[in-house]
Structure formats: C-alpha cells, structure tokens
Design a protein around this motif. Structure first.
Motif, PDB file in Angstrom:
ATOM      1  N   LEU A  76       0.847  -1.197   0.000  1.00 12.62           N
ATOM      2  CA  LEU A  76       0.000   0.000   0.000  1.00 12.62           C
ATOM      3  C   LEU A  76       0.880   1.243   0.000  1.00 12.62           C
ATOM      4  O   LEU A  76       1.984   1.244   0.559  1.00 12.62           O
ATOM      5  CB  LEU A  76      -0.907   0.021   1.228  1.00 12.62           C
ATOM      6  CG  LEU A  76      -2.007  -1.033   1.271  1.00 12.62           C
ATOM      7  CD1 LEU A  76      -2.804  -0.902   2.574  1.00 12.62           C
ATOM      8  CD2 LEU A  76      -2.936  -0.897   0.077  1.00 12.62           C
ATOM      9  N   ASP A  77       0.394   2.264  -0.617  1.00  8.45           N
ATOM     10  CA  ASP A  77       1.128   3.522  -0.652  1.00  8.45           C
ATOM     11  C   ASP A  77       1.251   4.106   0.747  1.00  8.45           C
ATOM     12  O   ASP A  77       0.347   3.983   1.569  1.00  8.45           O
ATOM     13  CB  ASP A  77       0.405   4.545  -1.531  1.00  8.45           C
ATOM     14  CG  ASP A  77       0.473   4.184  -2.995  1.00  8.45           C
ATOM     15  OD1 ASP A  77       1.403   3.440  -3.388  1.00  8.45           O
ATOM     16  OD2 ASP A  77      -0.398   4.645  -3.746  1.00  8.45           O
ATOM     17  N   LEU A  78       2.377   4.708   0.986  1.00  8.13           N
ATOM     18  CA  LEU A  78       2.567   5.496   2.193  1.00  8.13           C
ATOM     19  C   LEU A  78       2.452   6.957   1.806  1.00  8.13           C
ATOM     20  O   LEU A  78       2.872   7.356   0.716  1.00  8.13           O
ATOM     21  CB  LEU A  78       3.931   5.210   2.818  1.00  8.13           C
ATOM     22  CG  LEU A  78       4.183   3.774   3.237  1.00  8.13           C
ATOM     23  CD1 LEU A  78       5.587   3.616   3.804  1.00  8.13           C
ATOM     24  CD2 LEU A  78       3.166   3.308   4.268  1.00  8.13           C
ATOM     25  N   GLN A  79       1.874   7.732   2.686  1.00  8.96           N
ATOM     26  CA  GLN A  79       1.674   9.147   2.408  1.00  8.96           C
ATOM     27  C   GLN A  79       2.133   9.972   3.601  1.00  8.96           C
ATOM     28  O   GLN A  79       2.157   9.486   4.724  1.00  8.96           O
ATOM     29  CB  GLN A  79       0.193   9.416   2.129  1.00  8.96           C
ATOM     30  CG  GLN A  79      -0.321   8.613   0.959  1.00  8.96           C
ATOM     31  CD  GLN A  79      -1.834   8.684   0.832  1.00  8.96           C
ATOM     32  OE1 GLN A  79      -2.542   8.913   1.802  1.00  8.96           O
ATOM     33  NE2 GLN A  79      -2.308   8.493  -0.383  1.00  8.96           N
ATOM     34  N   SER A  80       2.487  11.176   3.332  1.00 10.25           N
ATOM     35  CA  SER A  80       2.826  12.104   4.402  1.00 10.25           C
ATOM     36  C   SER A  80       1.610  12.949   4.723  1.00 10.25           C
ATOM     37  O   SER A  80       0.852  13.322   3.829  1.00 10.25           O
ATOM     38  CB  SER A  80       3.984  13.009   3.975  1.00 10.25           C
ATOM     39  OG  SER A  80       5.147  12.245   3.771  1.00 10.25           O
ATOM     40  N   ALA A  81       1.435  13.193   6.001  1.00 14.72           N
ATOM     41  CA  ALA A  81       0.323  14.028   6.445  1.00 14.72           C
ATOM     42  C   ALA A  81       0.805  14.853   7.626  1.00 14.72           C
ATOM     43  O   ALA A  81       1.929  14.684   8.103  1.00 14.72           O
ATOM     44  CB  ALA A  81      -0.864  13.160   6.842  1.00 14.72           C
ATOM     45  N   VAL A  82      -0.037  15.711   8.078  1.00 17.17           N
ATOM     46  CA  VAL A  82       0.276  16.551   9.235  1.00 17.17           C
ATOM     47  C   VAL A  82      -0.768  16.258  10.308  1.00 17.17           C
ATOM     48  O   VAL A  82      -1.964  16.265  10.024  1.00 17.17           O
ATOM     49  CB  VAL A  82       0.251  18.044   8.845  1.00 17.17           C
ATOM     50  CG1 VAL A  82       0.504  18.912  10.061  1.00 17.17           C
ATOM     51  CG2 VAL A  82       1.271  18.320   7.750  1.00 17.17           C
ATOM     52  N   ASP A  83      -0.306  15.947  11.526  1.00 16.37           N
ATOM     53  CA  ASP A  83      -1.271  15.662  12.590  1.00 16.37           C
ATOM     54  C   ASP A  83      -1.779  16.955  13.220  1.00 16.37           C
ATOM     55  O   ASP A  83      -1.398  18.061  12.809  1.00 16.37           O
ATOM     56  CB  ASP A  83      -0.684  14.699  13.624  1.00 16.37           C
ATOM     57  CG  ASP A  83       0.433  15.299  14.470  1.00 16.37           C
ATOM     58  OD1 ASP A  83       0.662  16.521  14.400  1.00 16.37           O
ATOM     59  OD2 ASP A  83       1.084  14.531  15.208  1.00 16.37           O
ATOM     60  N   ALA A  84      -2.626  16.827  14.206  1.00 17.56           N
ATOM     61  CA  ALA A  84      -3.278  17.986  14.819  1.00 17.56           C
ATOM     62  C   ALA A  84      -2.289  18.949  15.460  1.00 17.56           C
ATOM     63  O   ALA A  84      -2.572  20.148  15.590  1.00 17.56           O
ATOM     64  CB  ALA A  84      -4.298  17.513  15.854  1.00 17.56           C
ATOM     65  N   SER A  85      -1.102  18.454  15.836  1.00 16.63           N
ATOM     66  CA  SER A  85      -0.115  19.341  16.455  1.00 16.63           C
ATOM     67  C   SER A  85       0.797  20.004  15.425  1.00 16.63           C
ATOM     68  O   SER A  85       1.687  20.769  15.784  1.00 16.63           O
ATOM     69  CB  SER A  85       0.739  18.544  17.457  1.00 16.63           C
ATOM     70  OG  SER A  85       1.568  17.623  16.769  1.00 16.63           O
ATOM     71  N   GLY A  86       0.583  19.674  14.147  1.00 17.80           N
ATOM     72  CA  GLY A  86       1.393  20.267  13.097  1.00 17.80           C
ATOM     73  C   GLY A  86       2.625  19.452  12.725  1.00 17.80           C
ATOM     74  O   GLY A  86       3.430  19.854  11.896  1.00 17.80           O
ATOM     75  N   ARG A  87       2.772  18.285  13.318  1.00 12.13           N
ATOM     76  CA  ARG A  87       3.919  17.415  13.077  1.00 12.13           C
ATOM     77  C   ARG A  87       3.674  16.556  11.844  1.00 12.13           C
ATOM     78  O   ARG A  87       2.590  16.011  11.655  1.00 12.13           O
ATOM     79  CB  ARG A  87       4.120  16.536  14.308  1.00 12.13           C
ATOM     80  CG  ARG A  87       5.296  15.602  14.254  1.00 12.13           C
ATOM     81  CD  ARG A  87       5.402  14.866  15.577  1.00 12.13           C
ATOM     82  NE  ARG A  87       4.135  14.202  15.862  1.00 12.13           N
ATOM     83  CZ  ARG A  87       4.006  12.901  16.075  1.00 12.13           C
ATOM     84  NH1 ARG A  87       5.047  12.117  16.098  1.00 12.13           N
ATOM     85  NH2 ARG A  87       2.830  12.377  16.330  1.00 12.13           N
ATOM     86  N   ALA A  88       4.680  16.432  10.976  1.00  7.80           N
ATOM     87  CA  ALA A  88       4.571  15.576   9.794  1.00  7.80           C
ATOM     88  C   ALA A  88       4.619  14.117  10.228  1.00  7.80           C
ATOM     89  O   ALA A  88       5.478  13.732  11.038  1.00  7.80           O
ATOM     90  CB  ALA A  88       5.700  15.883   8.818  1.00  7.80           C
ATOM     91  N   VAL A  89       3.710  13.322   9.714  1.00  7.56           N
ATOM     92  CA  VAL A  89       3.652  11.900  10.053  1.00  7.56           C
ATOM     93  C   VAL A  89       3.461  11.104   8.761  1.00  7.56           C
ATOM     94  O   VAL A  89       3.025  11.638   7.737  1.00  7.56           O
ATOM     95  CB  VAL A  89       2.502  11.582  11.032  1.00  7.56           C
ATOM     96  CG1 VAL A  89       2.729  12.248  12.371  1.00  7.56           C
ATOM     97  CG2 VAL A  89       1.168  11.988  10.442  1.00  7.56           C
TER      98      VAL A  89
END
Length: 119
Positions: A28-41
């Motif tokens: 499955l593809d992995l994607q970058s996102a930003v959590d509620a605290s603004g941290r890239a995950v």
C-alpha cells in the motif's frame, strides 16, 4: 485544523516499506500528512477489500468445531499470518463470523492480482 487522514502533497513521499510479505498492508502507498499538532507523520493509504468473486479460487475448507482463521490458514496455506486472505476470499466483515458455526464451507483463493496458470 489539519486532518490527520488528509495526505499533504507538499510533503515528500515516504519510501520505506514497513510491512512484510505476510501483511495485508504490504504494497500500500505510504503518504505524508500533518497531525493535529502540526507534526509531519507517515500514514498508510486505505486498503480497499477485493470483491471475493474476483479472487482465483484454489480450494475450499470446511470449518470444524473450535477452528479459527489463523489455524485454518496455517493448515491450508502454511502460515497463520495469511488468515486475512481467507477473510477477503469470503467477504467477511467480521472474520470471527466465518468460524462461528462448524460445517461452513470457506473459499481458499490466491491473493488479489494473482491468476491460476492456464493449461
């Protein structure tokens, strides 16, 4: 507020593969996102279940008393970690339902994208 589940195309695409060959999440593809605290995950893209009738059937197995999908997978496929393939092959919403009653016949299939050899 950013939504954790919304990929952020401005972030680099992760290249690691954290799942082994037995995982239903492998490939499955992995994607970058930003959590509620603004941290890239890094998040795993959603897995869509295959339609059971699109999977190549290679056999069936009849559920016995006290069977579980991991036991059936170990006996029929050689590894208990393939239990999710039986769930996919039989359209299970709750995999426990598949072994709730002895006598139920379960389909055994190849993984999605694999076909039987011709001939």
């Amino acid at each position: 507020m950013p939504d954790l589940m919304d990929p952020n195309p401005a972030l680099p695409v992760p290249t690691l593969q954290p799942y082994d060959d037995y995982s239903r999440y492998r490939g499955l593809d992995l994607q970058s996102a930003v959590d509620a605290s603004g941290r890239a995950v890094v998040v795993v893209a959603r897995r869509f279940l295959p339609q059971p009738d699109t999977l190549a059937q290679v056999g069936t197995v009849t559920v016995k008393a006290a069977d579980r999908l991991d036991i059936i997978a170990a006996q029929q496929m050689g590894d208990a970690r393939w239990w999710w393939r039986i769930a996919d092959a039989n359209g299970a919403i709750d995999p426990v339902d598949l072994t709730a009653e002895p006598g139920i016949s379960l389909r055994l299939t190849l993984p999605q994208g694999m076909t039987l050899p011709r001939g």
